[in-house]
Write a protein that holds these residues in place. Structure first.
Motif, PDB file in Angstrom:
ATOM      1  N   GLN A 102       0.816  -1.226   0.000  1.00  0.00           N
ATOM      2  CA  GLN A 102       0.000   0.000   0.000  1.00  0.00           C
ATOM      3  C   GLN A 102       0.845   1.270   0.000  1.00  0.00           C
ATOM      4  O   GLN A 102       0.436   2.297  -0.546  1.00  0.00           O
ATOM      5  CB  GLN A 102      -0.969   0.005   1.178  1.00  0.00           C
ATOM      6  N   LYS A 106       0.339   4.235  -2.665  1.00  0.00           N
ATOM      7  CA  LYS A 106       0.155   5.636  -2.273  1.00  0.00           C
ATOM      8  C   LYS A 106       1.174   6.550  -2.969  1.00  0.00           C
ATOM      9  O   LYS A 106       0.835   7.612  -3.477  1.00  0.00           O
ATOM     10  CB  LYS A 106       0.281   5.779  -0.751  1.00  0.00           C
ATOM     11  N   PHE A 108       2.777   6.215  -5.724  1.00  0.00           N
ATOM     12  CA  PHE A 108       2.574   6.368  -7.167  1.00  0.00           C
ATOM     13  C   PHE A 108       1.135   6.744  -7.529  1.00  0.00           C
ATOM     14  O   PHE A 108       0.760   6.675  -8.704  1.00  0.00           O
ATOM     15  CB  PHE A 108       2.983   5.073  -7.882  1.00  0.00           C
ATOM     16  N   CYS A 109       0.335   7.109  -6.509  1.00  0.00           N
ATOM     17  CA  CYS A 109      -1.060   7.547  -6.733  1.00  0.00           C
ATOM     18  C   CYS A 109      -1.818   6.549  -7.607  1.00  0.00           C
ATOM     19  O   CYS A 109      -2.460   6.915  -8.599  1.00  0.00           O
ATOM     20  CB  CYS A 109      -1.082   8.940  -7.384  1.00  0.00           C
ATOM     21  N   HIS A 110      -1.728   5.287  -7.208  1.00  0.00           N
ATOM     22  CA  HIS A 110      -2.276   4.200  -8.040  1.00  0.00           C
ATOM     23  C   HIS A 110      -3.606   3.684  -7.492  1.00  0.00           C
ATOM     24  O   HIS A 110      -4.077   2.613  -7.870  1.00  0.00           O
ATOM     25  CB  HIS A 110      -1.256   3.046  -8.076  1.00  0.00           C
ATOM     26  N   GLU A 111      -4.249   4.462  -6.605  1.00  0.00           N
ATOM     27  CA  GLU A 111      -5.458   3.975  -5.932  1.00  0.00           C
ATOM     28  C   GLU A 111      -6.590   3.662  -6.903  1.00  0.00           C
ATOM     29  O   GLU A 111      -7.233   2.607  -6.809  1.00  0.00           O
ATOM     30  CB  GLU A 111      -5.954   4.997  -4.896  1.00  0.00           C
ATOM     31  N   GLU A 112      -6.846   4.573  -7.829  1.00  0.00           N
ATOM     32  CA  GLU A 112      -7.980   4.392  -8.747  1.00  0.00           C
ATOM     33  C   GLU A 112      -7.775   3.180  -9.642  1.00  0.00           C
ATOM     34  O   GLU A 112      -8.710   2.420  -9.896  1.00  0.00           O
ATOM     35  CB  GLU A 112      -8.183   5.660  -9.594  1.00  0.00           C
TER      36      GLU A 112
END
Length: 366
Positions: A102, A106, A108-112
């Protein structure tokens, strides 16, 4: 190690949780119910044959229809239950990876993207579960209606046999009367209920078979082979400065190398490592290291520098024989590492991996 590196950890955990649980439910709940139902059916069949063979044949006709329905619908649900177990393992594998990584997600802003990928995997699980339960849940009402129709049919045929005066064929020798038909109607209802109970357990059997298939696939994985015969022993210098094996800890380690002629040689552990024309691939059809030849003399500091994925950790794994090479030789103090027992090889090396794991316990235990 190769198996754990090539399979998601969440999917492996699913073997120990969901797949094992399906077997537990089968053994603790479904199996006793099925055994009880089968014993009841056997006793009812004996009593039916005792009272009337003609009426028993009619019941058997209904049983054949029930069996065909169960085989057809239950077979379809079993296929989807197997798919459901696989999809569940895949979903849990993905969840475990995302929770474990996680921080990377976070950063790499890969949440979506993670959510979209999860939705896709979860939708497949939902589809498999829906199909499996759809076929499993329509089976019970169908079996119940077949039982009701059979009950009416038995009453109708029983009435005809009584009024027509057809001789009753039975072990008891009783004539076909109301005293025979009425018990038969009650036994027919009980007979159908027990068959329905057995068919209802098809879901549990299908899920357990799916779980068992996955677990036996895991159990049938080939274990690590170790054909090594060179061992690591404590040694000391004896007369004429020759190395001899000893029991006490001397901080001098040696490779004990037995030969075919019965002789044994001791070679002191120095730490000379040599890779000679080594080829390696994580899968046989895709070689990632070609003709690698490097060496490290005792006491030297050697640095591997390169981009991520260049093979730095891979070479460390090869020296420890976490993976076996496709071609070439790796020698440790002049001995082919394939000849060294894996436990002794790994005991002679210190390795600090880039992925750290803290186990439950004290700092000293870790």
């Amino acid at each position: 190690i190769k198996y754990f590196d090539t399979h998601p950890h969440g999917d492996i955990m699913s073997h120990y949780t969901n797949d094992i649980d399906t077997l537990r439910q089968l053994i603790s709940q479904s199996l006793p119910q099925m055994i009880q139902a089968i014993l009841t059916l056997t006793i009812l069949m004996i009593v039916m044959l005792y009272l009337s063979v003609w009426m028993t044949l009619v019941v058997l006709f209904g049983v054949v229809i029930m069996f065909l329905v169960t085989k057809n619908i239950g077979g379809k649900s079993a296929k989807y239950f197997i798919a459901q177990q696989k999809s569940l393992g895949k979903a849990e594998g993905y969840i475990e990876e995302m929770i474990e990584g996680q921080k990377v997600v976070k950063v790499f802003c890969h949440e979506e993207q993670c959510k979209k990928e999860f939705d896709k995997i979860n939708e497949q699980l939902n589809s498999d579960a829906e199909n499996a339960n759809k076929y499993a849940n329509i089976l019970m009402p169908i079996m119940g209606n077949i039982g009701n129709i059979l009950y009416i049919l038995m009453a109708f045929i029983g009435g005809i046999l009584i009024t027509s005066g057809v001789p009753n064929l039975s072990i008891s020798g009783q004539a076909m009367t109301i005293a025979v038909v009425v018990p038969f109607l009650n036994m027919t209802r009980q007979f159908c209920q027990n068959i329905s109970q057995v068919s209802q357990q098809i879901n549990a059997v299908a899920m357990a078979m799916a779980g068992a298939t996955r677990n036996y696939t895991l159990l049938d994985e080939e274990p690590e082979t170790d054909e090594g015969y060179v061992t690591l022993v404590n040694a000391k210098y004896g007369e004429n400065d020759e190395l001899v094996e000893c029991e006490e800890r001397t901080n001098i380690w040696a490779w004990k190398h037995p030969h075919q002629d019965g002789t044994v040689t001791l070679t002191q552990v120095k730490g000379h490592v040599e890779l000679d024309d080594v080829d390696f691939g994580y899968v046989p059809e895709k070689i990632v290291l070609h003709d690698v030849s490097i060496y490290a003399n005792p006491g030297e500091k050697v640095a591997f520098v390169g981009a991520t994925g260049a093979g730095k950790t891979t070479i460390t794994n090869l020296i420890n024989r976490f993976y076996d090479i496709a071609d070439g030789k790796i020698r440790y103090d002049g001995i082919n590492i394939n000849k060294i027992k894996k436990d002794d090889l790994r005991r002679s090396l210190g390795i600090v991996l880039q992925d750290t794991n803290l186990f439950t316990g004290t700092v000293m235990e870790n």
